[in-house]
Design an enzyme around this catalytic site. Sequence first.
Site, PDB file in Angstrom:
ATOM      1  N   TYR A   1      41.248  37.691  45.602  1.00 41.53           N
ATOM      2  CA  TYR A   1      42.359  37.700  46.551  1.00 41.53           C
ATOM      3  C   TYR A   1      41.906  37.243  47.940  1.00 41.53           C
ATOM      4  O   TYR A   1      42.403  37.722  48.956  1.00 41.53           O
ATOM      5  CB  TYR A   1      43.015  39.095  46.592  1.00 41.53           C
TER       6      TYR A   1
ATOM      7  N   TYR B   1      46.198  44.852  54.309  1.00 40.67           N
ATOM      8  CA  TYR B   1      46.051  46.187  53.711  1.00 40.67           C
ATOM      9  C   TYR B   1      45.099  47.085  54.499  1.00 40.67           C
ATOM     10  O   TYR B   1      44.789  48.183  54.069  1.00 40.67           O
ATOM     11  CB  TYR B   1      45.480  46.108  52.284  1.00 40.67           C
TER      12      TYR B   1
ATOM     13  N   CYS C   1      46.586  33.303  66.418  1.00 40.58           N
ATOM     14  CA  CYS C   1      47.285  33.892  67.561  1.00 40.58           C
ATOM     15  C   CYS C   1      48.086  35.115  67.167  1.00 40.58           C
ATOM     16  O   CYS C   1      49.310  35.127  67.245  1.00 40.58           O
ATOM     17  CB  CYS C   1      48.178  32.834  68.201  1.00 40.58           C
ATOM     18  N   GLU C   2      47.400  36.125  66.686  1.00 43.39           N
ATOM     19  CA  GLU C   2      48.030  37.394  66.323  1.00 43.39           C
ATOM     20  C   GLU C   2      46.992  38.484  66.522  1.00 43.39           C
ATOM     21  O   GLU C   2      45.834  38.308  66.148  1.00 43.39           O
ATOM     22  CB  GLU C   2      48.408  37.424  64.837  1.00 43.39           C
TER      23      GLU C   2
ATOM     24  N   GLU D   1      43.575  42.664  31.468  1.00 47.18           N
ATOM     25  CA  GLU D   1      43.861  41.617  32.459  1.00 47.18           C
ATOM     26  C   GLU D   1      43.067  41.852  33.738  1.00 47.18           C
ATOM     27  O   GLU D   1      43.644  42.002  34.821  1.00 47.18           O
ATOM     28  CB  GLU D   1      45.363  41.613  32.799  1.00 47.18           C
ATOM     29  N   PRO D   2      41.747  41.889  33.660  1.00 51.00           N
ATOM     30  CA  PRO D   2      40.981  42.164  34.865  1.00 51.00           C
ATOM     31  C   PRO D   2      40.984  40.975  35.827  1.00 51.00           C
ATOM     32  O   PRO D   2      40.953  39.823  35.393  1.00 51.00           O
ATOM     33  CB  PRO D   2      39.562  42.389  34.331  1.00 51.00           C
ATOM     34  N   GLY D   3      41.041  41.248  37.087  1.00 55.17           N
ATOM     35  CA  GLY D   3      40.930  40.201  38.105  1.00 55.17           C
ATOM     36  C   GLY D   3      39.767  40.542  39.034  1.00 55.17           C
ATOM     37  O   GLY D   3      38.651  40.047  38.885  1.00 55.17           O
TER      38      GLY D   3
HETATM   39  N1  LLP Z   1      47.792  42.133  35.696  1.00 50.99           N
HETATM   40  C1  LLP Z   1      48.898  42.188  36.453  1.00 50.99           C
HETATM   41  C2  LLP Z   1      50.207  42.202  35.803  1.00 50.99           C
HETATM   42  C3  LLP Z   1      48.777  42.229  37.855  1.00 50.99           C
HETATM   43  O1  LLP Z   1      49.865  42.299  38.598  1.00 50.99           O
HETATM   44  C4  LLP Z   1      47.491  42.221  38.444  1.00 50.99           C
HETATM   45  C5  LLP Z   1      47.338  42.243  39.900  1.00 50.99           C
HETATM   46  C6  LLP Z   1      46.373  42.135  37.602  1.00 50.99           C
HETATM   47  C7  LLP Z   1      46.556  42.103  36.226  1.00 50.99           C
HETATM   48  C8  LLP Z   1      44.972  42.085  38.122  1.00 50.99           C
HETATM   49  O2  LLP Z   1      44.646  43.250  38.808  1.00 50.99           O
HETATM   50  P1  LLP Z   1      43.152  43.509  39.309  1.00 50.99           P
HETATM   51  O3  LLP Z   1      42.291  43.687  38.081  1.00 50.99           O
HETATM   52  O4  LLP Z   1      42.721  42.363  40.127  1.00 50.99           O
HETATM   53  O5  LLP Z   1      43.262  44.754  40.101  1.00 50.99           O
HETATM   54  N2  LLP Z   1      46.272  41.180  46.736  1.00 50.99           N
HETATM   55  C9  LLP Z   1      45.850  42.527  46.438  1.00 50.99           C
HETATM   56  C10 LLP Z   1      45.835  42.801  44.958  1.00 50.99           C
HETATM   57  C11 LLP Z   1      47.149  42.521  44.277  1.00 50.99           C
HETATM   58  C12 LLP Z   1      47.099  42.736  42.790  1.00 50.99           C
HETATM   59  C13 LLP Z   1      48.310  42.224  42.128  1.00 50.99           C
HETATM   60  N3  LLP Z   1      48.324  42.319  40.710  1.00 50.99           N
HETATM   61  C14 LLP Z   1      44.511  42.767  47.087  1.00 50.99           C
HETATM   62  O6  LLP Z   1      43.982  41.852  47.730  1.00 50.99           O
HETATM   63  O7  LLP Z   1      43.964  43.866  47.002  1.00 50.99           O
END
Ligand code: LLP
Length: 423
Positions: free
Chosen positions: A371, A316, A342-343, A273-275
């Site tokens: 993100y 973060y 305004c923060e 599940e890469p994002g």
């Molecule tokens: N699968 C699940 C169940 C997840 O909760 C996530 C991310 C992913 C896959 C994808 O993860 P990745 O490959 O993108 O690391 N907003 C934060 C990141 C939050 C990630 C939440 N879950 C940021 O901007 O760093």
Amino acid sequence: MHHFHYVNGELYCEQVPVAAIAAAVGTPFYLYSTATLTHHFRVFDQAFADMPHLVCYAVKANSNLAILRLFINQGSGVDIVSGGELYRALQAGVDPGKVVYSGVGKRPEEIRFALEQGILMFNIESSQELVAIDQIAGEMGKQAGIALRVNPDVDPQTHPYISTGLKQNKFGINIEKSLSAYRTARDLPNLEIVGVACHIGSQLTQLSPFIETLGRLKELISRLRQEGIAIRYLDIGGGLGIQYHQEKPPHPLEYGQGIQKELAGLACTLILEPGRVLVGNAGILVTRVLYTKEGEEKFFIIVDAGMNDLSRPSLYGSFHGVQPVVEKPRREVKASLVGPICESGDFLAKDRLLPEFSAGELVAIMSAGAYGFSMSSNYNSRPRVPEILVHKDEFYVIRERETYETLIQGEHIPPFLQQEGKG
Ligand code: LLP
């Protein structure tokens, strides 16, 4: 590898000058490169060529329809965490048989929607959710494919807000207790156990937490199989980090090799599940300098994008590279790059050595594809910015800039407030 590069001192995305896009669409805007996205997907997918596998892109990282379609065209499935994400993915043309549904708080109507569509599996995060999904599936006369998302209690060594696989986190079912949850699931009539799922955190820069997790998952799978519970899919989530600054995350090939070596002989289809690793470095946020000012103790570069557009630095303390769109000889100054919100927490770069910019100049905030837009908001009543996709020498508006009209869409002043002096 990405396709943002300088030609004669001007920043290009593939074959299009970034400044030309800014002139056409105004600032700020998100900008993505098709070639980079495609390349990242291919490299990641091919890294698992030695094993039956399915890449399910994590929609939350960047949910634009065009981006989803791009990955779907490459054969990708999706990892969703809400009915809204499912809707988007379906609109983009996903095969429901390639959808996995994660998240700790699935609502009944979202579960129903996913069952109607016939998704591949629900990654279940609690015993109560097991019962809820069984009941809804029963009412609908369906069988729900499920995996339990187990929490392996492994430290991913990343930012605490994006670490999810420790036992103090809200995610998953403790791996020790998961065996009994699987037994419960086996006895529920409308569930079909198909897999084991896990996701330990995001922006991981080391391989070892992944490998440690796999050891525990393999053990669980063999215990399940001993009990006659068939496991067809192992979903190991996302989380592979990217380089924002000086991090040295493993290359996807190294990640793929490490995982496949660890899982050799395991008769399972691997789900990933890469994002971030697919989209993070494929996008930038382009903003314009409004003013510069010498504060009492600090130098500020005030730009037209703020924490509502890119919240990662505020939320973060994340680092994003800051680069000029048009290069020229310039000094470096210790400065903060701040937005109009305004923060005091509204910064895109804080107390850093930055190129000296002057008012009117365009600035590229790097590595903003993951993100970025997907976490943006309308705070301070700022219309959300457009998203632009470059393909070779063309650019496409894949999301329009919001307008003042869309800002107030759906808001109503109730009649009792409409007469002056009443209420
Ligand atoms: N699968 C699940 C169940 C997840 O909760 C996530 C991310 C992913 C896959 C994808 O993860 P990745 O490959 O993108 O690391 N907003 C934060 C990141 C939050 C990630 C939440 N879950 C940021 O901007 O760093």
